[in-house]
Scaffold this motif. Structure first.
Motif, PDB file in Angstrom:
ATOM      1  N   PRO A  41       0.814  -1.231   0.000  1.00  0.00           N
ATOM      2  CA  PRO A  41       0.000   0.000   0.000  1.00  0.00           C
ATOM      3  C   PRO A  41       0.848   1.281   0.000  1.00  0.00           C
ATOM      4  CG  PRO A  41      -0.252  -1.196   2.093  1.00  0.00           C
ATOM      5  CD  PRO A  41       0.493  -2.094   1.152  1.00  0.00           C
ATOM      6  N   GLY A  44       1.738   1.819  -3.501  1.00  0.00           N
ATOM      7  CA  GLY A  44       0.542   2.299  -4.208  1.00  0.00           C
ATOM      8  C   GLY A  44       0.360   3.802  -4.026  1.00  0.00           C
ATOM      9  N   ILE A  45       0.516   4.276  -2.796  1.00  0.00           N
ATOM     10  CA  ILE A  45       0.353   5.712  -2.522  1.00  0.00           C
ATOM     11  C   ILE A  45       1.489   6.503  -3.188  1.00  0.00           C
ATOM     12  CG2 ILE A  45       0.261   7.480  -0.705  1.00  0.00           C
ATOM     13  CD1 ILE A  45      -0.911   5.231   1.152  1.00  0.00           C
ATOM     14  N   ASN A  48       0.668   6.806  -6.821  1.00  0.00           N
ATOM     15  CA  ASN A  48      -0.471   7.721  -6.996  1.00  0.00           C
ATOM     16  C   ASN A  48      -0.049   9.169  -6.870  1.00  0.00           C
ATOM     17  OD1 ASN A  48      -2.667   6.179  -7.488  1.00  0.00           O
ATOM     18  ND2 ASN A  48      -3.136   5.797  -5.331  1.00  0.00           N
ATOM     19  N   GLN A  49       0.803   9.433  -5.886  1.00  0.00           N
ATOM     20  CA  GLN A  49       1.144  10.813  -5.550  1.00  0.00           C
ATOM     21  C   GLN A  49       2.281  11.383  -6.396  1.00  0.00           C
ATOM     22  OE1 GLN A  49      -0.466  12.854  -3.558  1.00  0.00           O
ATOM     23  NE2 GLN A  49      -1.905  11.382  -2.696  1.00  0.00           N
ATOM     24  N   PHE A  50       3.265  10.530  -6.727  1.00  0.00           N
ATOM     25  CA  PHE A  50       4.454  11.052  -7.422  1.00  0.00           C
ATOM     26  C   PHE A  50       4.525  10.604  -8.880  1.00  0.00           C
ATOM     27  CE2 PHE A  50       5.661  11.047  -2.904  1.00  0.00           C
ATOM     28  CZ  PHE A  50       6.114  12.350  -2.763  1.00  0.00           C
ATOM     29  N   ASN A 146       1.506   3.955   6.074  1.00  0.00           N
ATOM     30  CA  ASN A 146       1.819   3.865   4.645  1.00  0.00           C
ATOM     31  C   ASN A 146       1.943   5.233   3.987  1.00  0.00           C
ATOM     32  OD1 ASN A 146       1.276   1.173   5.225  1.00  0.00           O
ATOM     33  ND2 ASN A 146      -0.839   1.323   4.507  1.00  0.00           N
ATOM     34  N   THR A 147       1.058   6.152   4.376  1.00  0.00           N
ATOM     35  CA  THR A 147       1.073   7.483   3.757  1.00  0.00           C
ATOM     36  C   THR A 147       2.390   8.185   4.059  1.00  0.00           C
ATOM     37  OG1 THR A 147      -1.321   7.648   3.900  1.00  0.00           O
ATOM     38  CG2 THR A 147      -0.108   9.712   3.707  1.00  0.00           C
ATOM     39  N   ASP A 148       2.806   8.133   5.330  1.00  0.00           N
ATOM     40  CA  ASP A 148       4.077   8.761   5.707  1.00  0.00           C
ATOM     41  C   ASP A 148       5.250   8.084   4.995  1.00  0.00           C
ATOM     42  OD1 ASP A 148       2.817  10.578   7.324  1.00  0.00           O
ATOM     43  OD2 ASP A 148       3.283   9.576   9.217  1.00  0.00           O
ATOM     44  N   ALA A 150       5.169   6.597   2.073  1.00  0.00           N
ATOM     45  CA  ALA A 150       5.124   7.030   0.671  1.00  0.00           C
ATOM     46  C   ALA A 150       5.684   8.439   0.534  1.00  0.00           C
ATOM     47  CB  ALA A 150       3.687   6.972   0.159  1.00  0.00           C
ATOM     48  N   PHE A 151       5.392   9.272   1.518  1.00  0.00           N
ATOM     49  CA  PHE A 151       5.903  10.651   1.505  1.00  0.00           C
ATOM     50  C   PHE A 151       7.431  10.640   1.568  1.00  0.00           C
ATOM     51  CE2 PHE A 151       6.874  14.885   2.992  1.00  0.00           C
ATOM     52  CZ  PHE A 151       5.903  15.678   2.388  1.00  0.00           C
TER      53      PHE A 151
END
Lengths: 437, 191
Positions: A41, A44-45, A48-50, A146-148, A150-151
């Motif tokens: 995941p 995946g993020i 999506n983001q980059f 996961n979000t952090d 991905a960041f």
């Protein structure tokens, strides 16, 4: 004004000369670790983001260690490892420890130090709450989502609120022969509660820490999350330096707490006063002494995980198990492949540890997280029904090791092994003091 | 995720203390893709399925957040005891509540990784209450969260409770997550 070790690392990594608890800073990340549950995941993020073709910020700093759902027929779990494999190939990642390859390691929190990623003075984030284990090496290490992750994959940075630090000072010049670091951390969590360190650093120090091995220290920092802690740290010393230098050529700069640093609170424990501890179902702070619970009936014993699946944990268990018949189904899961090899090469009275466990009838699993967190229904050692288990793992909330009808008692490898021999909760002094005599 | 200025109203689902991430979404379900629109529904289906039956939907108990054959809940506000979201770092936990239709969680204290994931991922808004409301509110009560006035109104019981301001994370909540926040601040390029 002096700073704690944690404050210093966060200052060094945010370009500030000093930081204070409560302030939010953006830090540069030295290592990002992810695994098979949270890696897909996060990837995946990131995409999506980059963008689909985006590259990670620094491929030398991203470490991917599949370890959670490895030896399972679950098609979704296996697909998750495929996603990691494709991403590692696409991004040309040098540090991917693939399942089924010679590089495969097992439990990430033990693999990270083995592979030289737990360097004093650095910042490590991982998509797993027990990432705090690496604080044993004087690193700032904490779990993220996961979000952090991905960041970080895209930017190499993350915001952090600077935590206040609680200091745990250990007195005493040696650990009693029946005590393990697991007893000490269960005692502390029982004293301060499962939210006793929320948002804070737990810093361990004093003469009692100097006598502890690196594996003992890892057991302490591993479980700070069970008190809600953001990170746990031990100041680096000659033992730390020797361990890390053996595992990496990369330079690092250890940092230490200033004598005039400000602490949220201070606690003192004497190693010599410690007694074998147990956390009863269903919370890691539900403390009792092993003696108080003597006779509690059990169905299973489990020795494994990032908390209690290190070589020293198996050496301890073997001391008690050697030559005894076991009354419980006993599961042995080495955290990593290196530890699995250690079970073959390390001996007790001339006999390899693995033979001691086999002869006693233990079931031996392959290096991975296995049943510590339940996992897919075919996971080795999973509690699928109403079993009562005594375990060297880290959590015992309802359903942690599988069925929510099951019950888990947390204890040290000594206490788990002693209980496996008798079939009920047993204070290991019964065996160890006998051995000494 | 709702904007922090918006009033959130709906039905409460009440839980006790130390609700850990294994109870929020048991580990065996962490295998589904969060990107696939069909598979991700299972996170809604299994949200809070690890809570022991007697402690699910207090004070009565034995109320599932999501009914057996459904993927979304009729409850959109969770009221929990202290240390909500303790345990693992799995972001699947706040994500599963979001997918089940939960918009906000009210608890006296949160575990930090869960709190951070809720905010940075833009899933659910974690509101800290001054008192432990899990002893006051009943599952099914109609609640209104008024962020501007820092209160929660219990329409069913005609009571009002205080909540804390979001503080330093308000900007990230308002932006809708850490990526949206970083784009607004010019830290990363706009898509």
């Amino acid at each position: 004004m002096g700073m704690t070790l944690t404050e210093k690392i966060l200052a060094n990594h945010s370009g500030a000369s000093s930081v204070e608890p409560g302030e939010s800073v953006w830090v540069d990340v030295d290592v990002l670790m992810t695994h098979d549950v949270c890696g897909p995941p996060s990837i995946g993020i990131f995409k999506n983001q980059f963008g689909e073709d985006a590259r990670v910020w620094d491929k030398e700093k991203l470490v991917i260690i599949p370890d959670h759902y490895i030896f399972t027929k679950d098609k979704y779990a296996n697909r998750n490892v495929d996603i990691l494999r494709a991403f590692a190939a696409d991004q040309d990642l040098p540090y991917f420890y693939d399942v089924g390859s010679e590089d495969y390691k097992g439990v990430c929190h033990i693999a990270l130090p083995e592979e030289g990623f737990t360097r004093p003075g650095e910042v490590l984030f991982g998509t797993d709450s027990h990432t705090c284990t690496a604080g044993a090496f004087g690193q700032f290490a904490t779990g993220i989502g996961n979000t952090d992750a991905a960041f970080i994959m895209g930017t190499g940075q993350l915001w952090v609120k600077v935590p206040e630090t609680m200091r745990f000072e250990f007195e005493g010049t040696s650990m009693p022969p029946y005590i393990m670091a697991k007893d000490i951390i269960l005692k502390i969590i029982g004293d301060i509660g499962v939210d006793g360190a929320t948002y804070r650093t737990m810093e361990f120090g004093g003469p009692g820490i100097s006598v502890m091995s690196m594996e003992d220290r890892m057991t302490l920092t591993n479980m700070v999350i069970e008190a809600g802690g953001k990170n746990g740290v031990v100041e680096p010393d000659a033992k730390t330096e020797a361990y890390v230098r053996q595992r990496t050529d990369k330079d690092f700069e250890p940092v230490y707490s200033d004598p005039d640093a400000t602490y949220h609170s201070k606690y003192r424990y004497n190693l010599e006063d410690m007694v074998p501890m147990v956390a009863k179902p269903h919370s890691p702070d539900n403390k009792a002494t092993a003696l108080e619970l003597e006779g509690t009936k059990l169905d299973r014993a489990y020795i494994g995980s990032c908390t209690g699946g290190k070589l020293s944990d198996f050496e301890a268990a073997a001391e008690i198990i050697a030559g005894n018949d076991l009354k419980l189904d006993t599961y042995i899961v080495p955290a990593t492949t290196e530890i699995a090899e250690g079970l073959e090469t390390h001996t007790l009275n001339g006999k390899p540890l693995i033979d001691i466990f086999r002869e006693a009838g233990c079931k031996i699993g392959q290096a991975s997280c296995a049943a510590c967190l339940g996992g897919p229904s075919d996971t080795f050692g999973r509690l699928n029904n109403q079993e009562v288990c005594i375990s060297t793992t880290n959590r015992n909330y309802p359903g942690r090791m599988g069925s929510k009808e099951s019950q888990v008692y947390l204890a040290s490898p000594y206490t788990v092994a002693a209980s496996a021999v008798t079939g009920k909760i047993t204070d290991p002094r019964v065996f160890i003091q006998q051995t000494v005599i | 995720m709702a904007n922090q200025q918006q009033i959130i109203s709906g039905k409460a689902f009440v839980l006790g203390k130390n609700i850990d991430t294994d109870q929020i979404i048991p580990a065996e379900h962490l295998v589904y893709s969060l990107d696939d629109p069909e598979e991700r529904k299972f996170y809604g289906r299994y949200a809070l399925s690890g809570v022991p039956d007697a402690e699910s939907g207090l004070p009565q108990g034995n109320i599932p957040l999501v009914e057996e054959d459904r993927f979304e809940s009729e409850f959109n506000i969770i009221v929990g005891g202290p240390n909500f979201g303790c345990g693992s770092s799995r972001e699947h936990a706040p994500a599963s509540l979001d997918i089940a239709g939960v918009q906000a969680i009210i608890a006296p204290t949160f575990a930090r990784i869960f709190y951070r994931n809720s905010v940075d991922g833009g899933f659910v808004i974690p509101y800290e209450s001054l008192e432990d409301l899990s002893k006051e509110v009943h599952t099914g009560d109609k609640l209104e969260i008024h962020p501007q006035e820092r209160v929660v109104k219990n329409v069913t019981q005609n009571e009002t409770y205080d909540i804390r301001p979001l503080g330093s994370v308000a900007d990230i909540v308002n932006a809708g997550g850490i990526f949206e926040f970083a784009r607004k601040e010019g830290m990363i390029p706009c898509q």
